[in-house]
Write a protein that holds these residues in place. Structure first.
Motif, PDB file in Angstrom:
ATOM      1  N   GLU A 194       0.862  -1.356  -0.356  1.00 22.31           N
ATOM      2  CA  GLU A 194      -0.414  -0.422   0.186  1.00 22.31           C
ATOM      3  C   GLU A 194       0.611   1.074  -0.306  1.00 22.31           C
ATOM      4  OE1 GLU A 194      -2.313  -0.283   3.408  1.00 22.31           O
ATOM      5  OE2 GLU A 194      -0.754   0.622   5.108  1.00 22.31           O
ATOM      6  N   GLY A 251     -12.005   1.577  -1.373  1.00 23.72           N
ATOM      7  CA  GLY A 251     -11.471   0.698  -1.099  1.00 23.72           C
ATOM      8  C   GLY A 251      -9.865   1.339  -0.381  1.00 23.72           C
ATOM      9  N   VAL A 252     -10.132   2.550   0.129  1.00 26.11           N
ATOM     10  CA  VAL A 252      -8.707   3.046   0.405  1.00 26.11           C
ATOM     11  C   VAL A 252      -9.154   2.421   2.252  1.00 26.11           C
ATOM     12  CG1 VAL A 252      -7.532   5.303   0.582  1.00 26.11           C
ATOM     13  CG2 VAL A 252      -8.248   4.111  -1.458  1.00 26.11           C
ATOM     14  N   LYS A 253      -8.034   2.366   2.704  1.00 25.53           N
ATOM     15  CA  LYS A 253      -8.279   2.485   4.302  1.00 25.53           C
ATOM     16  C   LYS A 253      -6.997   3.900   4.986  1.00 25.53           C
ATOM     17  CE  LYS A 253      -7.249  -2.742   4.208  1.00 25.53           C
ATOM     18  NZ  LYS A 253      -6.160  -3.688   4.848  1.00 25.53           N
ATOM     19  N   ASP A 305      -3.100   4.037  -1.424  1.00 25.26           N
ATOM     20  CA  ASP A 305      -3.885   2.970  -1.209  1.00 25.26           C
ATOM     21  C   ASP A 305      -4.740   3.337   0.589  1.00 25.26           C
ATOM     22  OD1 ASP A 305      -3.560   1.556  -3.300  1.00 25.26           O
ATOM     23  OD2 ASP A 305      -0.741   1.780  -2.651  1.00 25.26           O
ATOM     24  N   ALA A 306      -4.055   4.005   0.923  1.00 21.98           N
ATOM     25  CA  ALA A 306      -4.089   4.190   2.398  1.00 21.98           C
ATOM     26  C   ALA A 306      -4.303   5.895   3.164  1.00 21.98           C
ATOM     27  CB  ALA A 306      -4.078   3.345   3.339  1.00 21.98           C
ATOM     28  N   VAL A 365      -6.918  10.843  -2.141  1.00 19.43           N
ATOM     29  CA  VAL A 365      -7.222   9.544  -2.500  1.00 19.43           C
ATOM     30  C   VAL A 365      -7.658   9.258  -4.231  1.00 19.43           C
ATOM     31  CG1 VAL A 365      -9.737   7.962  -2.666  1.00 19.43           C
ATOM     32  CG2 VAL A 365      -8.739   9.110  -0.461  1.00 19.43           C
ATOM     33  N   SER A 420      -5.459  -0.687  -3.337  1.00 21.20           N
ATOM     34  CA  SER A 420      -7.315  -0.177  -3.174  1.00 21.20           C
ATOM     35  C   SER A 420      -7.571  -0.141  -4.770  1.00 21.20           C
ATOM     36  CB  SER A 420      -6.794   1.059  -2.770  1.00 21.20           C
ATOM     37  OG  SER A 420      -6.250   1.901  -4.213  1.00 21.20           O
ATOM     38  N   TYR A 421      -8.568   0.046  -5.391  1.00 23.78           N
ATOM     39  CA  TYR A 421      -9.195  -0.005  -6.052  1.00 23.78           C
ATOM     40  C   TYR A 421      -8.986   1.063  -7.486  1.00 23.78           C
ATOM     41  CZ  TYR A 421     -13.255  -1.630  -2.956  1.00 23.78           C
ATOM     42  OH  TYR A 421     -14.135  -2.148  -2.244  1.00 23.78           O
ATOM     43  N   HIS A 423     -12.788   4.814   2.082  1.00 20.84           N
ATOM     44  CA  HIS A 423     -14.051   3.246   1.895  1.00 20.84           C
ATOM     45  C   HIS A 423     -14.492   3.277   0.764  1.00 20.84           C
ATOM     46  CE1 HIS A 423     -13.695   2.018   6.246  1.00 20.84           C
ATOM     47  NE2 HIS A 423     -12.254   2.452   5.827  1.00 20.84           N
TER      48      HIS A 423
END
Length: 285
Positions: free
Chosen positions: A5, A59-61, A25-26, A20, A278-279, A56
């Motif tokens: 990530e 898909g990001v934490k 990815d996070a 984002v 992530s997406y 989210h």
């Protein structure tokens, strides 16, 4: 498949959205209390909940920094704080204080804990001890070489995740354990209020009173840039590549995140065992 990530700073909602959109990815961010960046705008609980929902979607934490070293008087408020934060849907907390780590594990046993770089993890024994305390991840000290990271990875539990910085400011003191700011300005660096005293220019005078250096930045280190070593870091076992900068503006976030995103995507195209976590979708403004 390994899903590394790209972990990016978010000092406020504007920077969060930029991170984002430009490829994080996070993200990591702070609440109004218990965090190490008092000067950042940070997030109240309602803003935190909205930030998590937004991230989210792609898909990001979202990791919450709870890395301050609290005084006795602050601890009574901590249980309610961490319960409320967990209820916002955060994916993990980043903590440094051993008492705080223990309390998080007791109060919110299902909430993942990442041991902050403030814990000064420079060897496999400390990393393993933090794993035994309930930490799923350790954020390594910035001073470690890639060879040291690889050895630490090889000698720690395989399930323990390794996070390391790839870009940003370097502290003149080991892992930020500096007392200069508090000594000279009364602003405690270990409570999120660093005055960055080491960034100032100084005059250097010898014992005879002769000026041997004027207006020089003797204590200010060059910023970290490991963009050329991303592949080596991943091969050494790092699963989270961290960009420093919760006090940076949106221009910094956009450019640095995009730069590292492109570098990683090029690497992933060549090394098929690495896959984005992530997406990879941009969220409309």
């Amino acid at each position: 498949m390994v899903k590394p990530e790209l972990l990016c700073p978010s000092g406020d909602r504007e920077c969060l959205e930029a991170a984002v959109r430009y490829g994080a990815d996070a993200v990591y961010l702070g609440a109004k209390t218990f965090g190490m960046r008092a000067a950042a705008k940070n997030f109240d609980l309602s803003q935190l909940r909205e930030a998590v929902e937004y991230a989210h979607t792609a898909g990001v934490k979202v990791y919450l920094t709870v890395n301050v070293l609290p005084r006795n008087r602050e601890l009574d408020a901590f249980p309610a704080f961490i319960r409320d934060a967990a209820a916002c849907g955060i994916d993990a907390v980043i903590a440094a204080d051993l008492g705080v780590i223990t309390k998080i594990r007791e109060i919110t046993p299902d909430l993942p804990i990442h041991a902050s770089t403030q814990t000064g993890v420079v060897n496999y024994a400390t990393a393993s001890a933090l794993w035994n305390m309930g930490c799923e991840r350790v954020v390594l000290a910035r001073e470690l070489s890639i060879e040291e990271i690889a050895e630490l990875r090889a000698k720690t539990p395989p399930a323990l995740e390794i996070e390391a910085f790839v870009h940003g400011a370097m502290c003149m003191s080991i892992s930020g354990r500096c007392l200069l700011s508090e000594y000279f300005t009364g602003r405690d660096a270990n409570r999120g209020a660093c005055a960055q005293f080491c960034r100032l220019a100084f005059n250097l005078v010898d014992s005879d009173g002769e000026m041997i250096g004027k207006e020089r930045h003797f204590l200010s280190l060059k910023d970290m840039n490991r963009s050329a070593a991303l592949e080596e870091m991943l091969d050494a076992g790092v699963v989270s590549l961290k960009i420093e900068g919760r006090l940076k503006d949106i221009s910094y976030v956009k450019n640095i995140v995009a730069y590292y995103r492109n570098a990683l995507d090029e690497l992933f195209a060549r090394r098929k065992e690495y896959v984005r976590s992530s997406y990879g979708k941009c969220i409309p403004q």
